[in-house]
Motif scaffolding. Structure first.
Motif, PDB file in Angstrom:
ATOM      1  N   GLU A  70       0.900  -1.269  -0.060  1.00  6.66           N
ATOM      2  CA  GLU A  70       0.079  -0.080   0.095  1.00  6.66           C
ATOM      3  C   GLU A  70       0.703   1.286   0.040  1.00  6.66           C
ATOM      4  OE1 GLU A  70      -3.046   2.354   3.183  1.00  6.66           O
ATOM      5  OE2 GLU A  70      -3.047   0.100   3.173  1.00  6.66           O
ATOM      6  N   ARG A  71       1.995   1.123   0.810  1.00  6.13           N
ATOM      7  CA  ARG A  71       2.709   2.365   0.864  1.00  6.13           C
ATOM      8  C   ARG A  71       3.567   2.468  -0.374  1.00  6.13           C
ATOM      9  NH1 ARG A  71       0.972   0.655   5.321  1.00  6.13           N
ATOM     10  NH2 ARG A  71       0.866   1.727   7.319  1.00  6.13           N
ATOM     11  N   ASP A  74       1.643   4.520  -3.141  1.00  4.52           N
ATOM     12  CA  ASP A  74       1.265   5.772  -3.134  1.00  4.52           C
ATOM     13  C   ASP A  74       1.873   6.600  -4.214  1.00  4.52           C
ATOM     14  OD1 ASP A  74       0.667   8.396  -2.522  1.00  4.52           O
ATOM     15  OD2 ASP A  74       1.208   8.053  -0.311  1.00  4.52           O
ATOM     16  N   TYR A  77       4.557   9.619  -3.919  1.00  4.69           N
ATOM     17  CA  TYR A  77       5.987   9.493  -3.710  1.00  4.69           C
ATOM     18  C   TYR A  77       6.593   8.413  -4.717  1.00  4.69           C
ATOM     19  CZ  TYR A  77       5.021  11.772   0.867  1.00  4.69           C
ATOM     20  OH  TYR A  77       4.859  12.451   1.735  1.00  4.69           O
ATOM     21  N   GLN A 102      10.324   8.446  -1.112  1.00  4.49           N
ATOM     22  CA  GLN A 102      10.047   7.737  -0.025  1.00  4.49           C
ATOM     23  C   GLN A 102      11.059   6.613   0.312  1.00  4.49           C
ATOM     24  OE1 GLN A 102       6.303   5.279   1.649  1.00  4.49           O
ATOM     25  NE2 GLN A 102       6.652   4.712  -0.440  1.00  4.49           N
TER      26      GLN A 102
END
Length: 201
Positions: A70-71, A74, A77, A102
């Motif tokens: 999920e991160r 994103d 980033y 990130q």
């Protein structure tokens, strides 16, 4: 009976570091992936980094599955892994026009950090950043596994300083240095000099 502990910095209340922990902004998002064996260490520098940076998060585990996916998905980033490798590049200043970075930071011994990469194959596909050789750690209580090896907190501070030279991140090191000074005081100066002082191998 266990000593009362601060729920934030996880230190004994008599040695709480919270007053020294800053809240610094960064354009770069920092995502720390901590091996579970590191979370209980007295010198948990990754936690200090996560507490001191507004745009940082600490995940503890060996496999991170959907949370990591999920991160990484994103779109705000561009993700990079802070870990040595043949194609790793040095951190360089980022312009305001570029998409923010990130920074994915594995936290553990070299062996455990490599295990995190092995257990989370998506990390292997990320472009890498690594710091130059020859940097000196302030971690005076543990012999570095190799020249230039830094603690997780120091590596994050050094990388952010190179990515965002217009900002200052040195304040993140204040609780780290206080932590080390406290450990040295607890063991006694003579014991410290005998085991960790200049010339000790």
């Amino acid at each position: 009976m266990p000593r009362p502990t601060c729920s934030r910095c996880r230190r004994p209340l008599s040695h709480c570091l919270c007053a020294l922990i800053p809240r610094l902004d960064s354009r770069t998002r920092v995502l720390i992936l901590q091996h579970p064996d590191e979370s209980g260490h007295a010198l948990n520098t990754a936690r200090l980094a996560a507490l001191g940076l507004v745009n940082a998060e600490l995940l503890v585990g060996e496999t991170f599955g959907d949370a990591l996916a999920e991160r990484l998905a994103d779109p705000a980033y561009s993700s990079l892994l802070l870990f040595p490798g043949a194609q790793a590049e040095r951190p360089a200043p980022q312009s305001a026009e570029e998409r923010p970075l990130q920074l994915i930071v594995p936290d553990g011994t070299w062996r455990k950090a490599r295990k995190l990469l092995y257990l989370n194959p998506v990390l292997e596909s990320l472009p890498r950043l690594c710091l130059p050789e020859g940097l000196t750690s302030r971690y005076r209580l543990r012999k570095a596994p190799q020249p230039g090896a830094l603690s997780t907190l120091e590596a994050i501070v050094e990388t952010l300083a190179r990515l965002e030279p217009e900002r200052r991140f040195d304040a993140l090191l204040r609780p780290f240095e206080a932590l080390i000074d406290g450990q040295i005081a607890a063991m006694g100066e003579q014991t410290y000099q005998r085991n960790h002082g200049a010339g000790h191998e």
